[in-house]
Design a protein around this motif. Structure first.
Motif, PDB file in Angstrom:
ATOM      1  N   VAL A   1      -4.846  -6.009  -9.425  1.00  0.00           N
ATOM      2  CA  VAL A   1      -5.660  -7.002 -10.136  1.00  0.00           C
ATOM      3  C   VAL A   1      -4.761  -8.022 -10.831  1.00  0.00           C
ATOM      4  O   VAL A   1      -4.995  -9.227 -10.777  1.00  0.00           O
ATOM      5  CB  VAL A   1      -6.594  -6.300 -11.161  1.00  0.00           C
ATOM      6  CG1 VAL A   1      -7.246  -7.331 -12.076  1.00  0.00           C
ATOM      7  CG2 VAL A   1      -7.666  -5.485 -10.448  1.00  0.00           C
TER       8      VAL A   1
ATOM      9  N   LYS B   1       0.845  -1.197   0.000  1.00  0.00           N
ATOM     10  CA  LYS B   1       0.000   0.000   0.000  1.00  0.00           C
ATOM     11  C   LYS B   1       0.879   1.246   0.000  1.00  0.00           C
ATOM     12  O   LYS B   1       1.881   1.257   0.717  1.00  0.00           O
ATOM     13  CB  LYS B   1      -0.878   0.011   1.270  1.00  0.00           C
ATOM     14  CG  LYS B   1      -1.870  -1.137   1.342  1.00  0.00           C
ATOM     15  CD  LYS B   1      -2.830  -0.920   2.496  1.00  0.00           C
ATOM     16  CE  LYS B   1      -2.489  -1.862   3.650  1.00  0.00           C
ATOM     17  NZ  LYS B   1      -3.505  -1.807   4.733  1.00  0.00           N
ATOM     18  N   PRO B   2       0.584   2.339  -0.650  1.00  0.00           N
ATOM     19  CA  PRO B   2      -0.549   2.468  -1.576  1.00  0.00           C
ATOM     20  C   PRO B   2      -0.261   1.734  -2.897  1.00  0.00           C
ATOM     21  O   PRO B   2       0.863   1.764  -3.382  1.00  0.00           O
ATOM     22  CB  PRO B   2      -0.640   3.979  -1.793  1.00  0.00           C
ATOM     23  CG  PRO B   2       0.667   4.544  -1.375  1.00  0.00           C
ATOM     24  CD  PRO B   2       1.338   3.566  -0.499  1.00  0.00           C
ATOM     25  N   PHE B   3      -1.286   1.103  -3.451  1.00  0.00           N
ATOM     26  CA  PHE B   3      -1.050   0.284  -4.645  1.00  0.00           C
ATOM     27  C   PHE B   3      -1.851   0.815  -5.840  1.00  0.00           C
ATOM     28  O   PHE B   3      -2.850   1.515  -5.695  1.00  0.00           O
ATOM     29  CB  PHE B   3      -1.425  -1.179  -4.371  1.00  0.00           C
ATOM     30  CG  PHE B   3      -2.796  -1.360  -3.822  1.00  0.00           C
ATOM     31  CD1 PHE B   3      -3.906  -1.380  -4.666  1.00  0.00           C
ATOM     32  CD2 PHE B   3      -2.999  -1.536  -2.456  1.00  0.00           C
ATOM     33  CE1 PHE B   3      -5.177  -1.561  -4.162  1.00  0.00           C
ATOM     34  CE2 PHE B   3      -4.271  -1.710  -1.956  1.00  0.00           C
ATOM     35  CZ  PHE B   3      -5.366  -1.721  -2.796  1.00  0.00           C
ATOM     36  N   ASP B   4      -1.356   0.448  -6.992  1.00  0.00           N
ATOM     37  CA  ASP B   4      -2.055   0.766  -8.238  1.00  0.00           C
ATOM     38  C   ASP B   4      -3.110  -0.328  -8.451  1.00  0.00           C
ATOM     39  O   ASP B   4      -2.775  -1.517  -8.468  1.00  0.00           O
ATOM     40  CB  ASP B   4      -1.023   0.766  -9.378  1.00  0.00           C
ATOM     41  CG  ASP B   4      -1.660   1.056 -10.721  1.00  0.00           C
ATOM     42  OD1 ASP B   4      -2.875   1.368 -10.735  1.00  0.00           O
ATOM     43  OD2 ASP B   4      -0.958   0.960 -11.731  1.00  0.00           O
ATOM     44  N   PRO B   5      -4.377   0.033  -8.586  1.00  0.00           N
ATOM     45  CA  PRO B   5      -5.435  -0.984  -8.688  1.00  0.00           C
ATOM     46  C   PRO B   5      -5.193  -1.993  -9.809  1.00  0.00           C
ATOM     47  O   PRO B   5      -5.423  -3.191  -9.619  1.00  0.00           O
ATOM     48  CB  PRO B   5      -6.698  -0.160  -8.955  1.00  0.00           C
ATOM     49  CG  PRO B   5      -6.400   1.196  -8.443  1.00  0.00           C
ATOM     50  CD  PRO B   5      -4.933   1.395  -8.607  1.00  0.00           C
ATOM     51  N   GLU B   6      -4.723  -1.516 -10.969  1.00  0.00           N
ATOM     52  CA  GLU B   6      -4.501  -2.453 -12.085  1.00  0.00           C
ATOM     53  C   GLU B   6      -3.425  -3.471 -11.746  1.00  0.00           C
ATOM     54  O   GLU B   6      -3.538  -4.655 -12.035  1.00  0.00           O
ATOM     55  CB  GLU B   6      -4.088  -1.659 -13.331  1.00  0.00           C
ATOM     56  CG  GLU B   6      -5.288  -1.278 -14.181  1.00  0.00           C
ATOM     57  CD  GLU B   6      -4.863  -0.652 -15.495  1.00  0.00           C
ATOM     58  OE1 GLU B   6      -4.691   0.573 -15.497  1.00  0.00           O
ATOM     59  OE2 GLU B   6      -4.699  -1.394 -16.472  1.00  0.00           O
TER      60      GLU B   6
END
Lengths: 567, 131
Positions: free
Chosen positions: B119, B111-116
């Motif tokens: 996934v 965290k913080p992470f890139d949502p893509e």
């Protein structure tokens, strides 16, 4: 003048020895002469008194020569005294020895008087001698001028001899005086030394830090009041106890003191060490000590012991720990909303997937909500640093609290859908003396807390009412409440109540501390009523602004708080 | 390169922060995954009694039962040992990562992470795409 000479002599052992032996020789000569004059002619060999006389004269002369007194006048005096003795001895001898012992008697009286009464006594005795020796001659019916001349010469020499004796006696007295004087000086030095020692002890006792000294056998030889206050053991308990290097060395546990961990390992080359150590008080409480240990050097440069000076730094340690905990918490608290803000923004920007308008709206709501959380947190952290630094600037003026309350409710109600807000602020509420932004901050903290600590939802009541010269605000919830053990501490800095069964209540432990500080700075007070499971009621009061009195009350409270904040 | 449809894949997200769970859930659901939530370790273990997800996204720093404790329980359980676990961690929690890896975690998302990116990591752990 004798004293001066005596002191000079005393500096040179050889001269002192010489003077002593010379004086003894002199007296020996006198005694030999006296013995010679005492002896009756009839029972003695004809020549013996002459030998004795010659021997004594020789002794006296040798003595006079080797007496290294520098002043000629004294030598002359002693030569005269010796001659007087010789004359007396011969005249007594030739006048029939023991048949005329008066001269000797007078002589002894003169010495006695000189010794005990000094010059005045000698003068008195001399007068007595003169009268008593001339009277029989003058009133003798067979008066002869030759007898008178003989008597006068006897008296003359007697006086000289007496004077010499007096001089010697005076010198002896001077020596005695010198001896007494030096004894007195020694006594005084000892007294001064003792005073000095007591002073040093008093100083060590007065040091607020703990001071303790161990000798080379690691035996405690000094344990001051500060040490007693910090550790709890008294001087009587500690003195003589041995501090083992490590507890396993101890044959019996009671031989090893509990303060061993303080003891430094100071070696020969070391000039001293400073360290922190976790120790234990007499009552068993653990305390952190900061210890400075240094070897005590004796005059040869060897180590005579180790002196330890220590103070209790537990509180500092705790503050340090709280501070680092706080930094960890704050960074976690900063990162969490940031993760959401960045995550939802990037989610909205994702390519190849499409979200429904409702979803997009909820994402934006999350971004706003988390952004506000971040702003609140930053505001609190800034406030704390200003409060701590004493540089909090308040813009105190007449403030209508109603709009502030409404604004807080408006902003917080957007964050939740499960809470019902019931606002009860009367129209005619008097103005308060406050900084509107700070009032908002306090209100916001309390209302957000009410939301946070009632995760099941329910009513959140916000009300205000005029009360005497204050306006009392109340924020109530139907949440988890606060248990008795936490109640006294919840307004403390960094304090966070841990509530069982509640998983996700985030926070830095700053909100209520900041609220209390702000309310008090504005001349009010804040308190709480709560029971576990029955919700909480947070109250705070601010002074009414529409009277001069209220302003003075506020000013006084402000001054009071400033004063409190300074120590 | 999609080898299997994610529709039948069930993912459990364990995190004490509601916005974070919402974030993970929204991004995974839009890909077609079925997502369940748990607020802490205790709720996660309760959930695992009745259901067996295909993957667990596990936060480490949680107030009641933390991620490491959950991992230990999973490793001790015969039926749950095989569920792949991805750790959700903050930057700098290296010790926790090592401990997690030793206990069998498949990987981690910082965290913080890139949502893509998140996934993709989830898909890789499930064997849906190969990176």
């Amino acid at each position: 003048m004798f004293r001066d000479r005596v002191i000079v002599r005393q500096n040179d052992p050889f001269q002192v020895r010489m003077a002593k032996s010379a004086a003894w020789l002199y007296w020996l000569g006198i005694i030999v002469m006296l013995i010679g004059t005492m002896l009756p002619v009839e029972v003695m060999f004809d020549r013996l008194p002459i030998f004795l006389l010659a021997a004594s004269g020789l002794l006296a002369t040798v003595a006079l020569i080797i007496i290294p007194w520098q002043r000629l006048s004294y030598r002359i005096f002693y030569v005269l005294a010796a001659l007087a003795c010789a004359h007396m001895a011969t005249s007594i001898y030739f006048s029939g020895g023991a048949e005329s012992p008066y001269g000797l008697l007078y002589f002894l009286i003169a010495i006695w008087a000189a010794y005990f009464f000094s010059l005045a006594g000698f003068a008195l005795v001399s007068v007595f001698i003169i009268i008593s020796s001339l009277a029989p001659i003058l009133y003798d019916e067979h008066f002869q001028a030759a007898h008178l001349a003989n008597g006068l010469s006897n008296i003359f020499f007697l006086l000289i001899a007496g004077g010499a004796v007096n001089l010697l006696v005076a010198q002896l007295r001077a020596r005695g005086w010198e001896l007494r004087h030096s004894n007195q000086r020694l006594d005084q030095q000892i007294r001064e030394g003792r005073r000095e020692q007591e002073k040093t002890k008093a100083i060590i006792e007065s040091v607020a830090d703990g001071v303790y000294v161990v000798d080379n056998n690691r035996r405690v030889v000094l344990w001051n009041r500060g040490a007693r206050n910090i550790i709890g053991y008294s001087e009587e308990e500690m003195l003589g106890r041995v501090c083992c290097q490590n507890p396993s060395e101890a044959s019996g546990a009671e031989q090893c003191t509990l303060i061993c961990d303080i003891a430094a390992r100071v070696d020969e080359s070391s000039s001293g060490v400073n360290y922190e150590v976790l120790s234990r008080r007499r009552d068993g409480d653990k305390i952190w000590l900061n210890v400075s240990a240094a070897p005590i050097r004796d005059s040869d440069g060897g180590i005579a012991g180790i002196v330890h000076v220590f103070r209790d730094v537990s509180e500092l340690k705790q503050i340090d720990r709280m501070r680092s905990d706080f930094v960890a918490t704050v960074s976690h608290e900063l990162r969490t909303p940031l993760t959401s803000i960045l995550g939802f923004s990037k989610t909205l920007l994702r390519e190849g997937v499409s979200f429904s308008p409702e979803s997009r709206r909820s994402f934006l709501n999350e971004i706003v909500r988390e952004g506000e959380r971040l702003a609140r947190l930053i505001e609190d952290v800034l406030s704390v640093s200003r409060i701590e630094a004493g540089s909090l600037q308040l813009d105190l003026k007449q403030t209508d609290p109603s709009p502030t309350v409404q604004q807080v409710v408006r902003n917080v109600s957007r964050l939740t859908s499960i809470h019902r807000f019931i606002v009860d602020v009367p129209e005619n509420l008097p103005r308060v003396m406050a900084d509107a932004d700070r009032l908002y901050q306090v209100m916001l903290n309390l209302v957000v807390n009410a939301v946070k600590y009632s995760p099941e939802g329910g009513q959140i009541g916000i009300s205000a009412a005029a009360e005497d010269h204050m306006v009392r605000f109340l924020v109530s919830d139907q949440g988890v409440g606060i248990s008795e053990e936490h109640l006294p501490h919840i307004f403390d800095r960094f304090y966070r109540a841990i509530i069982k069964g509640m998983a996700s209540i985030s926070g830095t432990g700053l909100g209520l501390y900041v609220s209390r500080s702000l309310v008090e700075e504005m001349g009010g007070r804040i308190w709480v009523e709560s029971r576990p499971g029955e919700g909480s009621r947070f109250y705070f009061e601010l002074p009414v602004a529409d009277s001069v009195r209220a302003e003075t009350v506020a000013a006084a409270a402000l001054a009071n708080n400033r004063g409190n904040g300074e120590h | 390169m999609e080898a299997a449809a994610p529709q039948d894949k069930h993912i459990l997200v364990v995190d004490d922060e509601p916005p974070l769970r919402a974030l993970v859930k929204a991004n995974l659901e839009v890909e077609g995954f079925r997502v369940s939530e748990a607020v802490d370790g205790i709720e996660a273990m309760t959930f695992l009694v009745s259901e067996k997800p295909d993957l667990i996204l596990l936060d480490i720093m949680m107030p009641v039962k933390n991620g490491i404790e959950v991992l230990e329980e999973l490793a001790a359980s015969d039926s749950l040992r095989d569920i792949p676990v991805l750790l959700l961690t903050a930057k700098g929690e290296l010790e926790d990562l090592e401990r997690g890896a030793a206990l069998g975690a498949r990987g981690h998302i910082t965290k913080p992470f890139d949502p893509e990116q998140m996934v993709r990591t989830v898909k890789a752990a499930l064997g849906i795409v190969w990176l």
